[in-house]
Design an enzyme around this catalytic site. Sequence first.
Site, PDB file in Angstrom:
ATOM      1  N   HIS A 112       0.837  -1.201   0.000  1.00 54.11           N
ATOM      2  CA  HIS A 112       0.000   0.000   0.000  1.00 54.11           C
ATOM      3  C   HIS A 112       0.879   1.262   0.000  1.00 54.11           C
ATOM      4  O   HIS A 112       1.846   1.333   0.736  1.00 54.11           O
ATOM      5  CB  HIS A 112      -0.896  -0.033   1.242  1.00 54.11           C
ATOM      6  CG  HIS A 112      -2.074   0.867   1.160  1.00 54.11           C
ATOM      7  ND1 HIS A 112      -1.972   2.227   1.193  1.00 54.11           N
ATOM      8  CD2 HIS A 112      -3.397   0.606   1.036  1.00 54.11           C
ATOM      9  CE1 HIS A 112      -3.175   2.765   1.104  1.00 54.11           C
ATOM     10  NE2 HIS A 112      -4.069   1.796   1.013  1.00 54.11           N
TER      11      HIS A 112
ATOM     12  N   ILE B 259      11.073  16.389   6.398  1.00 59.79           N
ATOM     13  CA  ILE B 259      10.389  15.203   6.918  1.00 59.79           C
ATOM     14  C   ILE B 259      11.026  14.776   8.242  1.00 59.79           C
ATOM     15  O   ILE B 259      12.182  15.064   8.508  1.00 59.79           O
ATOM     16  CB  ILE B 259      10.424  14.005   5.931  1.00 59.79           C
ATOM     17  CG1 ILE B 259      11.845  13.448   5.767  1.00 59.79           C
ATOM     18  CG2 ILE B 259       9.826  14.382   4.599  1.00 59.79           C
ATOM     19  CD1 ILE B 259      11.851  12.037   5.185  1.00 59.79           C
ATOM     20  N   HIS B 260      10.214  14.106   9.065  1.00 59.42           N
ATOM     21  CA  HIS B 260      10.760  13.437  10.243  1.00 59.42           C
ATOM     22  C   HIS B 260      11.590  12.261   9.709  1.00 59.42           C
ATOM     23  O   HIS B 260      11.094  11.488   8.882  1.00 59.42           O
ATOM     24  CB  HIS B 260       9.612  12.955  11.127  1.00 59.42           C
ATOM     25  CG  HIS B 260      10.044  12.364  12.429  1.00 59.42           C
ATOM     26  ND1 HIS B 260      10.669  11.142  12.516  1.00 59.42           N
ATOM     27  CD2 HIS B 260       9.949  12.831  13.704  1.00 59.42           C
ATOM     28  CE1 HIS B 260      10.917  10.877  13.788  1.00 59.42           C
ATOM     29  NE2 HIS B 260      10.502  11.884  14.534  1.00 59.42           N
TER      30      HIS B 260
END
Lengths: 299, 299
Positions: free
Chosen positions: B82, B167-168
């Site tokens: 996914h 981003i983290h």
Amino acid sequence: MNPIVECIPNFSEGRRQEVVEAIADTIRSVEGVRLLDYSADKNHNRSVFTFIGNPKAVAEAAFLSCKKAAELIDMTKHKGEHPRMGATDVIPFVPVRDITVEECIELSKKVGERIAEELSIPVFLYEDSATKPERKNLADIRKGQFEKMAEKLKDPQWAPDFGKPEIHPTAGVVAVGARKPLIAYNINLDTSDIKIADTIAKLIRERSGGLKNVRAIGVMLEDRNLAQVSINMVDYERTALYRAFEMVKMEARRYGVNIVGSEIVGLTPMKALIDVAEYYLQLENFDSNKQILENYLLQ
Amino acid sequence: MNPIVECIPNFSEGRRQEVVEAIADTIRSVEGVRLLDYSADKNHNRSVFTFIGNPKAVAEAAFLSCKKAAELIDMTKHKGEHPRMGATDVIPFVPVRDITVEECIELSKKVGERIAEELSIPVFLYEDSATKPERKNLADIRKGQFEKMAEKLKDPQWAPDFGKPEIHPTAGVVAVGARKPLIAYNINLDTSDIKIADTIAKLIRERSGGLKNVRAIGVMLEDRNLAQVSINMVDYERTALYRAFEMVKMEARRYGVNIVGSEIVGLTPMKALIDVAEYYLQLENFDSNKQILENYLLQ
């Protein structure tokens, strides 16, 4: 614990709207009862009311509506497509929540006894309240209909459970009992040939070799010029609606007849339609108790 | 007035059961929240949680579960069928009762702001909370997935709604928003050819010329050796489940492929399945508000 009972009396009046409304008003007048639905069918010349509430209030509303129907309906003048034997034809009590079938049976006996004593209408106990196996099925009790009921009651085998073995001259007799939820489900055919609907009804119903828990008759819808298979699904948990639908479709095919539509009369438990969706969508591993949001919001 | 919000966060972990359970425990620990359902999918390597409760408690549980996922999931090591962009991939808030979509939008903004400030995870507002049209659809935000998100955020057009455009390092980014009920609905085909599922997904979904309110991708179910059309039905009241089902069936026919089954992941409003039953039974004049018994028993 907040026990709720459902009551779904059927009356032999579907044409005179003022009579239908008078019965509705009678039910609404009882505190603790909520009238959820009522509908009158001109072809059947019959109306069905659905109300819920606490057991005592529901019993009172059932009795009072039966009394009102006896005042306003004269069975000697009644004509309609649907078989019938009394002004109030049948009074079923269905457990909804926090109440057992056994308690509903007790309730039905109290109401039946009161109808016989105070209204002089003979009462048959049917379904789960039946005192003999041959009285379980309403169709067996009703066989011969209003016109032959006076004679039928003379047979000791058909002595009523409450009251004398004499019909009420204008209100006939009434069946009272506890049962599982019943779904009144009709399937309309694209033919005006009632014989085809009759034949299909016979093929799909339990008593003549069809599906268990299915009762069916052929009915003519004069206003639409359509024949209908009029079905009672008496245990939708064991025999689902889609099975009756698909069986009618399959049997109708022999005559080149198609289904134009179907209808649910009155109320249905949600689960009966969820089962239909599960079948047609070929749902895998669906748990309706856990996966339907509303189940978490029920009182 | 007893407002109830539903929250259905998706996390990028469907294989390590201990991680899934730790997230479940976090949600359960918040008073006023009821965890209704959670399920982990090994092929998707993804889990979906559903909980309801008062808005304040639901917001707290959403934040804490996002924090827990950031602690336990490392996106640099994540693989799954996914598409995904963060340890917590998406946090939708859905109005259930006594609360408007507008109030859910406010709630989503509060939670998004807190996630950015306290966890240093950049937040995109999506669906009804979106600040630009191109951020309405989660698939557009997620395009490029976790691996390309660092670069995507440098583009001023994709600056996050909350937090710095970085981003983290292990938790990626997260989308937060209010939306209508979404039904995660998958249809399994009797083929192991993922290309067929991909093609059908394209044909049925809105963005490439198919059904409005339908999002779909092809997914391989390795453990069953089946290709699946994995669908999000984002407005079941306008585009009903049976329409997606029948359209998949119709398109699959070209390849000699059949549907072996379908599945609903997580929860669905009752009405979505009632609509399916109404279609297949060709129900005439059915009023689900009035004719379904449970509707009279809802809190």
